[in-house]
Design a protein around this motif. Structure first.
Motif, PDB file in Angstrom:
ATOM      1  N   HIS A  75       1.524 -11.610  -0.639  1.00  0.00           N
ATOM      2  CA  HIS A  75       2.124 -10.662  -1.583  1.00  0.00           C
ATOM      3  C   HIS A  75       3.578 -11.066  -1.848  1.00  0.00           C
ATOM      4  CE1 HIS A  75       3.536  -7.018  -3.512  1.00  0.00           C
ATOM      5  NE2 HIS A  75       2.268  -6.636  -3.635  1.00  0.00           N
ATOM      6  N   GLU A  79       4.294   2.074  -2.008  1.00  0.00           N
ATOM      7  CA  GLU A  79       2.898   2.524  -2.107  1.00  0.00           C
ATOM      8  C   GLU A  79       2.095   1.578  -2.987  1.00  0.00           C
ATOM      9  OE1 GLU A  79       1.484   4.802  -0.279  1.00  0.00           O
ATOM     10  OE2 GLU A  79       3.410   5.140   0.693  1.00  0.00           O
ATOM     11  N   LYS A  80       2.707   1.059  -4.031  1.00  0.00           N
ATOM     12  CA  LYS A  80       2.036   0.072  -4.894  1.00  0.00           C
ATOM     13  C   LYS A  80       1.809  -1.232  -4.124  1.00  0.00           C
ATOM     14  CE  LYS A  80       2.415  -2.022  -9.491  1.00  0.00           C
ATOM     15  NZ  LYS A  80       2.425  -3.447  -9.159  1.00  0.00           N
ATOM     16  N   VAL A 116      -0.060  -0.969   7.136  1.00  0.00           N
ATOM     17  CA  VAL A 116      -1.331  -0.701   6.460  1.00  0.00           C
ATOM     18  C   VAL A 116      -2.410  -0.692   7.534  1.00  0.00           C
ATOM     19  CG1 VAL A 116      -3.086  -1.581   4.874  1.00  0.00           C
ATOM     20  CG2 VAL A 116      -0.668  -1.684   4.236  1.00  0.00           C
ATOM     21  N   ARG A 139      -4.027  -3.957   0.247  1.00  0.00           N
ATOM     22  CA  ARG A 139      -5.402  -3.524   0.537  1.00  0.00           C
ATOM     23  C   ARG A 139      -6.410  -4.241  -0.364  1.00  0.00           C
ATOM     24  NH1 ARG A 139      -2.738   1.763   0.575  1.00  0.00           N
ATOM     25  NH2 ARG A 139      -2.406   2.398   2.753  1.00  0.00           N
ATOM     26  N   ILE A 140      -6.018  -4.471  -1.633  1.00  0.00           N
ATOM     27  CA  ILE A 140      -6.892  -5.225  -2.548  1.00  0.00           C
ATOM     28  C   ILE A 140      -7.068  -6.655  -2.040  1.00  0.00           C
ATOM     29  CG2 ILE A 140      -7.054  -6.200  -4.878  1.00  0.00           C
ATOM     30  CD1 ILE A 140      -5.606  -3.642  -5.867  1.00  0.00           C
ATOM     31  N   LYS A 166       1.450  -1.494  -0.849  1.00  0.00           N
ATOM     32  CA  LYS A 166       0.364  -1.239   0.105  1.00  0.00           C
ATOM     33  C   LYS A 166      -0.998  -1.328  -0.586  1.00  0.00           C
ATOM     34  CE  LYS A 166       2.753   1.850   3.361  1.00  0.00           C
ATOM     35  NZ  LYS A 166       2.755   3.199   3.956  1.00  0.00           N
ATOM     36  N   SER A 167      -1.095  -0.752  -1.789  1.00  0.00           N
ATOM     37  CA  SER A 167      -2.348  -0.797  -2.539  1.00  0.00           C
ATOM     38  C   SER A 167      -2.756  -2.239  -2.840  1.00  0.00           C
ATOM     39  CB  SER A 167      -2.198  -0.010  -3.848  1.00  0.00           C
ATOM     40  OG  SER A 167      -3.334  -0.149  -4.658  1.00  0.00           O
ATOM     41  N   GLU A 168      -1.791  -3.060  -3.244  1.00  0.00           N
ATOM     42  CA  GLU A 168      -2.100  -4.454  -3.581  1.00  0.00           C
ATOM     43  C   GLU A 168      -2.479  -5.258  -2.340  1.00  0.00           C
ATOM     44  OE1 GLU A 168       1.479  -5.442  -5.610  1.00  0.00           O
ATOM     45  OE2 GLU A 168       0.810  -4.588  -7.531  1.00  0.00           O
ATOM     46  N   TYR A 199       6.564   9.046  -9.300  1.00  0.00           N
ATOM     47  CA  TYR A 199       5.782   9.238 -10.520  1.00  0.00           C
ATOM     48  C   TYR A 199       6.689   9.381 -11.739  1.00  0.00           C
ATOM     49  CZ  TYR A 199       2.258  10.201  -6.992  1.00  0.00           C
ATOM     50  OH  TYR A 199       1.419  10.099  -5.901  1.00  0.00           O
TER      51      TYR A 199
END
Length: 278
Positions: free
Chosen positions: A207, A243-244, A183, A250-251, A246-248, A153
């Motif tokens: 990705h 983490e970003k 994931v 999942r999208i 993984k989020s993408e 962060y």
């Protein structure tokens, strides 16, 4: 010349039989400047010859830090001598005081020794990504007492060195920059398993930061309470930003599921009420 000699021999402070003159102050200042220049020169030489010696940035940083500490310790000893303070007499006279200070500052000394261990041992280096106290951080600098890091962060974290050397710490960078991540996803019962596997593989493959695309794997993990559970396995070099990623992914999966009419089930609980005659 006589005026100069008179000037530098002017007493500033007199304590008992010892006195500090302008000459002593100038000598201490000269030693300080010389030590500072020496540390700077050694740092430049190490970084200049880093590539020729096949030394990475972290090792060069550790060598610079260790050498600077050694030069400053020697410089401080000479500065004290320049003020007319005898180190052996000072240590002997303050032995009891040092014992008391040592007992009160055990943790500080522990951090100090841990800092030397980190610099000499090399298991944790500048730029490494660590998991400390359930927080993933990237080491920015290693000092004698604390290490400075930044988390995902962009918050600066000050870590006592003893926390790294005495606790269980995961070093994501220790064996290289490429790391495996997963994931997890669940689909509704009745879904075509082969179709789900193909969709999940393609969602990870597209990705841009996923590497070794031929090694992307999808495993049928388990028959869940309300879903068929799958695990997507992929490799990336962007450990700190995973983490970003993984989020993408999942999208991508959510879009692909919608296009292929694959359902993600809601958690549900069936309650059976049994009538019993009293």
């Amino acid at each position: 010349m006589d005026a100069l000699n008179e000037f530098i021999n002017i007493e500033i402070i007199k304590i008992g039989e010892n006195s500090i003159k302008i000459y002593n102050v100038l000598l201490v200042f000269a030693i300080f400047i010389f030590t500072k220049i020496l540390v700077w020169i050694v740092s430049k030489i190490i970084h200049k010859h880093r590539d020729k010696a096949d030394m990475d940035h972290s090792n060069a940083y550790a060598l610079v830090q260790i050498s600077s500490y050694v030069f400053w310790v020697i410089g401080i000893v000479f500065m004290l001598e320049g003020l007319g303070i005898e180190i052996t007499f000072l240590l002997a006279g303050s032995a009891a005081l040092l014992v008391g200070i040592g007992l009160g500052l055990q943790q500080t000394f522990n951090d100090f020794i841990s800092g030397l261990i980190l610099l000499f041992e090399g298991t944790t280096r500048v730029g490494d990504i660590l998991e400390v106290d359930n927080d993933v951080v990237q080491i920015q600098s290693i000092g004698l007492r604390t290490s400075k890091a930044i988390n995902r962060y962009d918050i600066s974290i000050i870590i006592p060195n003893s926390l790294i050397t005495t606790n269980k710490v995961v070093n994501w960078s220790h064996h290289g920059t490429t790391t495996l991540f997963t994931v997890k996803v669940g689909v509704a019962y009745g879904s075509d398993v082969e179709q789900v596997i193909n969709v999940l593989k393609e969602s990870a493959k597209i990705h841009p930061e996923v590497i070794r695309k031929e090694e992307i794997d999808v495993r049928f993990s388990d028959f869940g309470a309300s879903s068929l559970d799958f695990t997507v396995i992929f490799y990336t070099e962007n450990i700190f930003g995973v983490e970003k990623i993984k989020s993408e992914i999942r999208i991508n999966i959510a879009k692909a599921f919608k296009e292929n009419d694959i359902s993600v089930p809601f958690n549900q609980l069936d309650v059976h009420i049994k009538n019993q005659e009293l």
